[in-house]
Design an enzyme around this catalytic site. Sequence first.
Site, PDB file in Angstrom:
ATOM      1  N   HIS A 146      20.473 -38.082   5.211  1.00 41.56           N
ATOM      2  CA  HIS A 146      19.572 -37.490   4.136  1.00 41.56           C
ATOM      3  C   HIS A 146      18.806 -36.053   4.426  1.00 41.56           C
ATOM      4  O   HIS A 146      18.458 -35.290   3.595  1.00 41.56           O
ATOM      5  CB  HIS A 146      18.453 -38.608   3.763  1.00 41.56           C
ATOM      6  CG  HIS A 146      18.905 -39.695   3.052  1.00 41.56           C
ATOM      7  ND1 HIS A 146      18.371 -40.938   2.845  1.00 41.56           N
ATOM      8  CD2 HIS A 146      20.381 -39.970   2.512  1.00 41.56           C
ATOM      9  CE1 HIS A 146      19.102 -42.125   2.208  1.00 41.56           C
ATOM     10  NE2 HIS A 146      20.268 -41.248   2.201  1.00 41.56           N
ATOM     11  N   PHE A 385      20.945 -46.466   7.132  1.00 44.06           N
ATOM     12  CA  PHE A 385      21.045 -45.434   8.106  1.00 44.06           C
ATOM     13  C   PHE A 385      20.708 -43.780   7.692  1.00 44.06           C
ATOM     14  O   PHE A 385      21.147 -42.813   7.992  1.00 44.06           O
ATOM     15  CB  PHE A 385      22.268 -45.151   9.154  1.00 44.06           C
ATOM     16  CG  PHE A 385      22.602 -46.805   9.302  1.00 44.06           C
ATOM     17  CD1 PHE A 385      21.745 -47.529  10.143  1.00 44.06           C
ATOM     18  CD2 PHE A 385      23.968 -47.040   8.968  1.00 44.06           C
ATOM     19  CE1 PHE A 385      22.510 -48.675  10.390  1.00 44.06           C
ATOM     20  CE2 PHE A 385      24.426 -48.429   9.332  1.00 44.06           C
ATOM     21  CZ  PHE A 385      23.430 -49.243  10.034  1.00 44.06           C
ATOM     22  N   CYS A 386      19.700 -43.925   6.401  1.00 43.55           N
ATOM     23  CA  CYS A 386      19.569 -42.676   5.668  1.00 43.55           C
ATOM     24  C   CYS A 386      20.944 -41.888   5.524  1.00 43.55           C
ATOM     25  O   CYS A 386      20.789 -40.732   5.492  1.00 43.55           O
ATOM     26  CB  CYS A 386      18.781 -41.756   6.602  1.00 43.55           C
ATOM     27  SG  CYS A 386      17.132 -42.389   6.640  1.00 43.55           S
ATOM     28  N   ALA A 387      21.844 -42.673   5.047  1.00 44.69           N
ATOM     29  CA  ALA A 387      23.017 -42.220   4.544  1.00 44.69           C
ATOM     30  C   ALA A 387      23.532 -43.130   3.471  1.00 44.69           C
ATOM     31  O   ALA A 387      24.846 -43.443   3.395  1.00 44.69           O
ATOM     32  CB  ALA A 387      23.986 -42.149   5.792  1.00 44.69           C
ATOM     33  N   VAL A 477      16.516 -47.303   5.062  1.00 43.24           N
ATOM     34  CA  VAL A 477      16.861 -46.541   6.181  1.00 43.24           C
ATOM     35  C   VAL A 477      18.360 -46.336   6.480  1.00 43.24           C
ATOM     36  O   VAL A 477      19.034 -47.149   5.858  1.00 43.24           O
ATOM     37  CB  VAL A 477      15.906 -47.116   7.344  1.00 43.24           C
ATOM     38  CG1 VAL A 477      14.587 -46.976   7.045  1.00 43.24           C
ATOM     39  CG2 VAL A 477      16.374 -48.418   7.632  1.00 43.24           C
TER      40      VAL A 477
END
Length: 477
Positions: A146, A385-387, A477
């Site tokens: 992100h 994982f912020c993806a 997250v």
Amino acid sequence: MTALADVSCPTDAPAPDLTALAGAPALLPVVGGDTLVPLVDGRSVPYANLDVAASAPALRSVADRVTEVLPLYASVHRGAGYLSQVSTALYEASRRTIGAFVGAREDDVTVVTRNTTDSLNLLAGCVPANPDGTPGRVLVLDVEHHANLLPWQRAGGATVLAGGASVAETLSGLRTELARFPYALVAVTGASNVTGESLPVAEVVRAAHDAGARVVLDGAQLVPHRGFSLAASGVDYVAFSGHKTYAPFGAGALVGRRDWLDAGTPYLAGGGAVRQVAVTGTQWQTAPARHEAGSPNVVGAAALAAACDALAALDPADLHAHEATLRAALVAGLEAVPGVRVVRVWDDAVDPVGVVTFAVEGHDPGLVAAYLSAEHGIGVRDGRFCAHPLLARLGYDAGAIRASVGVGTTGADVVRLVEAVRAYVEQGPTTRYEVVDGCWAVVDDPRPVPAGSGLEGLFATAAAGFLADAAGCGPGV
């Protein structure tokens, strides 16, 4: 909600022989490498930190350097005192070391930031507008963290391109899109924070430059694991974080071409970024001062420079071999466990860094991660994982589990994780877990917290959810 999941799944599947791996030492000593953590059965074991892709521990040499420079700390750039002059020299010397670590060209600028996210947000304010005043176009892939997606979306002019099933297909799509519109910038990861895979940088640079666009590389997962050079690669900008580069003292960097940084919107308005201030207007400095308003993080910069020196001193072949051996064993060991799937973006990707994401079919990633921590003393990351776009495309909307290795990882850490995952699948947890504030936690967790941590009593309250969030297991997250 209370659960003791039935995960019994006896199997005769042969496990790889990891005996030799168990004795493999860390490549460099890290702070906390011998820290003991409590388990729910009352034992204490050395912590197996397999979450270095999120935040890596400090190198011992970095901690020693911080101890050395703290007595010299004083104001920077505007102090006439002796220690102020020393601190200023230390800060600027650290800047040069950080730039040199990523092969900065002679006319490149190194801006000391807080982290990769900070760096990319800063650059987003420096992309030149189109002649008609609209935001300059930025092309970004959906595989990005992100930090390398949201700044471009917020600035406007961003196009998010879905990656293909292979590296070749993704590069073809990139070239096709670059031919459709004039882009100012292509933003791409140096290594995926989900799988460790990457696109060939040279081909991305060639395609972008042929189309008149610049390239910014999110180096957060690349720079700590592989040698990288702006000058050699032709990449225009690279952003990376100290906390992922074994220097968790609050500094990161944006390094790259001067012209955009000299002309771009000052990242923060404040002292140090200005030449002259009047009630009628302000004259701003050029980069890097233009983007470093306020008192700089001298200690963080010195720590990051020390980490850069330590990593640069390693034989690149030794660094690569250490990580490749651990990663290969991790993948082989996990894939031998029935029901475990290792996540991949591109089957034809080569030479991934030490990041491996996996899922246990039919089991909540958060429960698996909580079990690994509570019953085996292993730290991993679970979630998305912020993806989020990438995980959604790959079919992991509920998240997965990520294990990551680095210079402080031992073979025993990897062996323990593989054996623990197999024990989870074959035998199941030995204690009960419940969901608290959306995260899995041990019911009536008996583990003590470190004395003096200020966390006493948290495990006995609903604040267990806070601990889970702090560990990164939340769905965001």
